[in-house]
Design a protein around this motif. Structure first.
Motif, PDB file in Angstrom:
ATOM      1  N   THR A  73       0.882  -1.168   0.000  1.00 47.67           N
ATOM      2  CA  THR A  73       0.000   0.000   0.000  1.00 47.67           C
ATOM      3  C   THR A  73       0.918   1.216   0.000  1.00 47.67           C
ATOM      4  OG1 THR A  73      -0.065   0.436   2.366  1.00 47.67           O
ATOM      5  CG2 THR A  73      -1.541  -1.292   1.551  1.00 47.67           C
ATOM      6  N   SER A  74       0.307   2.403  -0.115  1.00 48.04           N
ATOM      7  CA  SER A  74       1.161   3.600  -0.071  1.00 48.04           C
ATOM      8  C   SER A  74       1.830   3.702   1.307  1.00 48.04           C
ATOM      9  CB  SER A  74       0.329   4.853  -0.364  1.00 48.04           C
ATOM     10  OG  SER A  74      -0.664   5.008   0.637  1.00 48.04           O
ATOM     11  N   GLY A  75       1.254   3.026   2.312  1.00 47.97           N
ATOM     12  CA  GLY A  75       1.772   3.107   3.677  1.00 47.97           C
ATOM     13  C   GLY A  75       2.950   2.181   3.967  1.00 47.97           C
ATOM     14  N   GLN A 113       2.015   2.912 -12.520  1.00 53.84           N
ATOM     15  CA  GLN A 113       3.337   3.310 -13.021  1.00 53.84           C
ATOM     16  C   GLN A 113       3.927   4.481 -12.225  1.00 53.84           C
ATOM     17  OE1 GLN A 113       3.209   5.486 -16.875  1.00 53.84           O
ATOM     18  NE2 GLN A 113       1.018   5.106 -16.785  1.00 53.84           N
ATOM     19  N   HIS A 114       3.066   5.378 -11.714  1.00 53.26           N
ATOM     20  CA  HIS A 114       3.602   6.553 -11.014  1.00 53.26           C
ATOM     21  C   HIS A 114       4.127   6.171  -9.626  1.00 53.26           C
ATOM     22  CE1 HIS A 114       2.190   8.902 -14.287  1.00 53.26           C
ATOM     23  NE2 HIS A 114       0.926   8.609 -14.060  1.00 53.26           N
ATOM     24  N   LEU A 115       3.345   5.382  -8.897  1.00 58.31           N
ATOM     25  CA  LEU A 115       3.812   4.916  -7.591  1.00 58.31           C
ATOM     26  C   LEU A 115       5.071   4.061  -7.794  1.00 58.31           C
ATOM     27  CD1 LEU A 115       3.421   4.576  -4.498  1.00 58.31           C
ATOM     28  CD2 LEU A 115       2.049   2.571  -4.994  1.00 58.31           C
ATOM     29  N   GLY A 116       5.070   3.211  -8.814  1.00 59.56           N
ATOM     30  CA  GLY A 116       6.219   2.342  -9.097  1.00 59.56           C
ATOM     31  C   GLY A 116       7.475   3.165  -9.394  1.00 59.56           C
ATOM     32  N   ARG A 117       7.316   4.202 -10.216  1.00 59.58           N
ATOM     33  CA  ARG A 117       8.477   5.045 -10.557  1.00 59.58           C
ATOM     34  C   ARG A 117       9.019   5.739  -9.305  1.00 59.58           C
ATOM     35  NH1 ARG A 117      10.201   9.524 -10.449  1.00 59.58           N
ATOM     36  NH2 ARG A 117       8.242  10.228  -9.504  1.00 59.58           N
ATOM     37  N   TYR A 118       8.073   6.242  -8.471  1.00 60.09           N
ATOM     38  CA  TYR A 118       8.470   6.932  -7.239  1.00 60.09           C
ATOM     39  C   TYR A 118       9.200   5.959  -6.293  1.00 60.09           C
ATOM     40  CZ  TYR A 118       8.045   8.982  -2.612  1.00 60.09           C
ATOM     41  OH  TYR A 118       8.324   9.430  -1.341  1.00 60.09           O
ATOM     42  N   LEU A 119       8.646   4.748  -6.158  1.00 58.19           N
ATOM     43  CA  LEU A 119       9.267   3.739  -5.289  1.00 58.19           C
ATOM     44  C   LEU A 119      10.650   3.357  -5.783  1.00 58.19           C
ATOM     45  CD1 LEU A 119       6.465   1.124  -4.565  1.00 58.19           C
ATOM     46  CD2 LEU A 119       7.778   2.455  -2.889  1.00 58.19           C
ATOM     47  N   ILE A 159       1.376  19.123  -0.345  1.00 58.47           N
ATOM     48  CA  ILE A 159       1.444  17.700   0.036  1.00 58.47           C
ATOM     49  C   ILE A 159       0.795  16.881  -1.090  1.00 58.47           C
ATOM     50  CG2 ILE A 159       1.544  18.156   2.516  1.00 58.47           C
ATOM     51  CD1 ILE A 159      -1.366  17.423   2.791  1.00 58.47           C
ATOM     52  N   ALA A 160       1.468  15.811  -1.516  1.00 57.86           N
ATOM     53  CA  ALA A 160       0.989  15.057  -2.689  1.00 57.86           C
ATOM     54  C   ALA A 160       1.035  13.562  -2.438  1.00 57.86           C
ATOM     55  CB  ALA A 160       1.848  15.392  -3.906  1.00 57.86           C
ATOM     56  N   HIS A 161       0.053  12.867  -3.014  1.00 56.38           N
ATOM     57  CA  HIS A 161       0.016  11.393  -2.936  1.00 56.38           C
ATOM     58  C   HIS A 161       0.982  10.829  -3.996  1.00 56.38           C
ATOM     59  CE1 HIS A 161      -1.538   7.311  -2.832  1.00 56.38           C
ATOM     60  NE2 HIS A 161      -2.215   7.644  -1.735  1.00 56.38           N
ATOM     61  N   PRO A 162       1.707   9.727  -3.666  1.00 48.97           N
ATOM     62  CA  PRO A 162       2.647   9.182  -4.664  1.00 48.97           C
ATOM     63  C   PRO A 162       1.986   8.577  -5.903  1.00 48.97           C
ATOM     64  CG  PRO A 162       2.598   7.808  -2.689  1.00 48.97           C
ATOM     65  CD  PRO A 162       1.802   9.026  -2.372  1.00 48.97           C
ATOM     66  N   SER A 208       6.273  19.228  -5.241  1.00 49.50           N
ATOM     67  CA  SER A 208       5.667  19.073  -3.908  1.00 49.50           C
ATOM     68  C   SER A 208       6.721  19.116  -2.808  1.00 49.50           C
ATOM     69  CB  SER A 208       4.914  17.746  -3.825  1.00 49.50           C
ATOM     70  OG  SER A 208       3.922  17.719  -4.826  1.00 49.50           O
ATOM     71  N   ASP A 209       6.273  19.482  -1.598  1.00 49.33           N
ATOM     72  CA  ASP A 209       7.194  19.546  -0.454  1.00 49.33           C
ATOM     73  C   ASP A 209       7.149  18.263   0.370  1.00 49.33           C
ATOM     74  OD1 ASP A 209       7.861  22.442  -0.754  1.00 49.33           O
ATOM     75  OD2 ASP A 209       5.691  22.590  -0.498  1.00 49.33           O
ATOM     76  N   PHE A 210       5.995  17.573   0.332  1.00 48.98           N
ATOM     77  CA  PHE A 210       5.849  16.340   1.109  1.00 48.98           C
ATOM     78  C   PHE A 210       5.114  15.322   0.251  1.00 48.98           C
ATOM     79  CE2 PHE A 210       3.197  13.548   3.665  1.00 48.98           C
ATOM     80  CZ  PHE A 210       4.120  13.006   4.536  1.00 48.98           C
ATOM     81  N   ILE A 211       5.636  14.087   0.202  1.00 54.43           N
ATOM     82  CA  ILE A 211       4.996  13.025  -0.583  1.00 54.43           C
ATOM     83  C   ILE A 211       4.638  11.886   0.371  1.00 54.43           C
ATOM     84  CG2 ILE A 211       5.323  11.344  -2.460  1.00 54.43           C
ATOM     85  CD1 ILE A 211       7.494  13.333  -3.561  1.00 54.43           C
ATOM     86  N   GLY A 212       3.378  11.470   0.347  1.00 51.04           N
ATOM     87  CA  GLY A 212       2.991  10.363   1.214  1.00 51.04           C
ATOM     88  C   GLY A 212       1.552   9.961   0.954  1.00 51.04           C
TER      89      GLY A 212
END
Ligand code: 13P
Ligand code: SF4
Length: 329
Positions: A145-147, A168-174, A213-216, A226-230
């Motif tokens: 999960t994002s958590g 793909q976006h969460l995967g790239r960020y991870l 603040i942005a979601h991954p 963004s300043d915070f990603i989570g």
């Protein structure tokens, strides 16, 4: 003919206060517990027994003592609650409450792609975001999960490749934060993909002291600004840590502002893109049409008529093992 998530319902207006009273009564009568995701309407979050992100709600589902769980969220979340509670009745208020990410990765297409990679001699693990169907989960090695995604990816053996599905976006960020290369499935969330960088930059210019603040699940250009990603639970913890009154630009589903305002009433929260029309309304492209199918009426009807029940499927057994190993440890 398949139904569209944008299809209108024939609901008549009913006083929300009456609906809330009715839901409270029905919870007792039907021995039911309501779990609600942070992306459903604030009034449903307020009538729920548990609210949370995908990870917290999966864990909360294991603590329920009533015979029925009503899951106010989307289909994959209700399926996960059923897997973790095979003996309970799990209801979802509207079967059309799906998810663009889950729909982008059908089980037969994933199985065919895994077969192709194996035929090429690739040695890989399949890691799925929780926003997938139970059939897809049953084909995977890990669910994240994002958590907890970073924590799980960090412990995967270095000699294996990682196939990450479907975001793909969460995967790239991870991949960026863990340093692990990944084969990415080309899925995306229809809400987080809609944020416009221009609108975000304009909002930042109009609110120079603000924190973004942005979601991954957002694309890279939004995350870079963004300043915070989570994920949603991490956003809550971040807001909790700020005591000075602050303006936050929030790049995720607009209903997330409800729990954030409850946690930090001294702050100002502006939804991204937050475009003001000439009539003073805000653009609604940051609302998830799937989550929005969870109305108070739909929740009331679900409890009253015991609809719509998530039935146990044969592949739930395999999916359950992967979900338990990934989310409950
Ligand atoms: P989290 O609440 O787990 O961060 O996930 C966001 C989401 O898109 C749920 O569908
Ligand atoms: Fe799926 Fe995006 Fe809606 Fe979450 S917000 S349920 S990821 S479509």
């Amino acid at each position: 003919m398949s139904q569209s998530v944008f299809e209108q319902t024939d609901e008549k207006w009913e006083d929300p206060l009456d609906l809330i009273d009715e839901i409270e009564e029905l919870k007792k009568e039907k021995d039911a517990t309501i779990l609600a995701h942070y992306y459903v309407d604030g009034e449903i979050q307020d009538v729920a027994d548990f609210t949370g992100d995908s990870l917290k709600l999966a864990r909360d589902a294991t603590k329920v003592t009533t015979s029925t769980i009503l899951f106010s969220g989307v289909h994959f979340m209700a399926e996960t609650a059923k897997m973790l509670n095979p003996e309970k009745t799990v209801l979802i208020p509207d079967l059309l409450a799906g998810c663009s990410l889950a729909e982008s990765c059908p089980a037969d297409k994933l199985a065919a792609y895994q077969e192709q990679l194996r035929a090429e001699g690739r040695d890989f693990l399949t890691v799925a975001y929780i926003n997938t169907s139970a059939a897809v989960k049953s084909l995977c090695d890990w669910i994240v999960t994002s958590g907890n995604a970073r924590e799980i990816v960090d412990k995967l053996p270095a000699d294996k490749e990682i196939l990450f599905v479907p975001d793909q976006h969460l995967g790239r960020y991870l991949s960026e934060v863990t340093g692990r290369e990944m084969i990415l499935w080309p899925g995306a969330c229809m809400v987080h993909e809609m944020f416009s960088l221009q609108d975000l930059l304009r909002a930042k210019k109009n609110n120079p002291e603000s924190i973004v603040i942005a979601h991954p699940e957002c694309p890279k250009n939004i995350l870079d600004a963004s300043d915070f990603i989570g994920g949603t639970e991490k956003m809550r913890r971040f807001i909790e840590s700020k005591s000075e009154p602050t303006t936050f630009l929030v790049a995720t589903e607009a209903n997330m502002i409800h729990p954030l305002e409850k946690l930090g009433p001294q702050h100002k929260f502006i939804p991204v893109p937050g475009i003001m029309t000439s009539t003073g309304e805000t653009c609604a492209c940051n609302r998830c049409p799937h989550m929005a199918r969870n109305t108070l009426q739909a929740v009331r009807d679900s409890l009253k008529k015991n609809q719509y029940e998530i039935e146990w499927q044969p592949f739930f057994d395999k999916a359950k093992d992967v979900v338990e190993k990934s989310l409950l440890n």
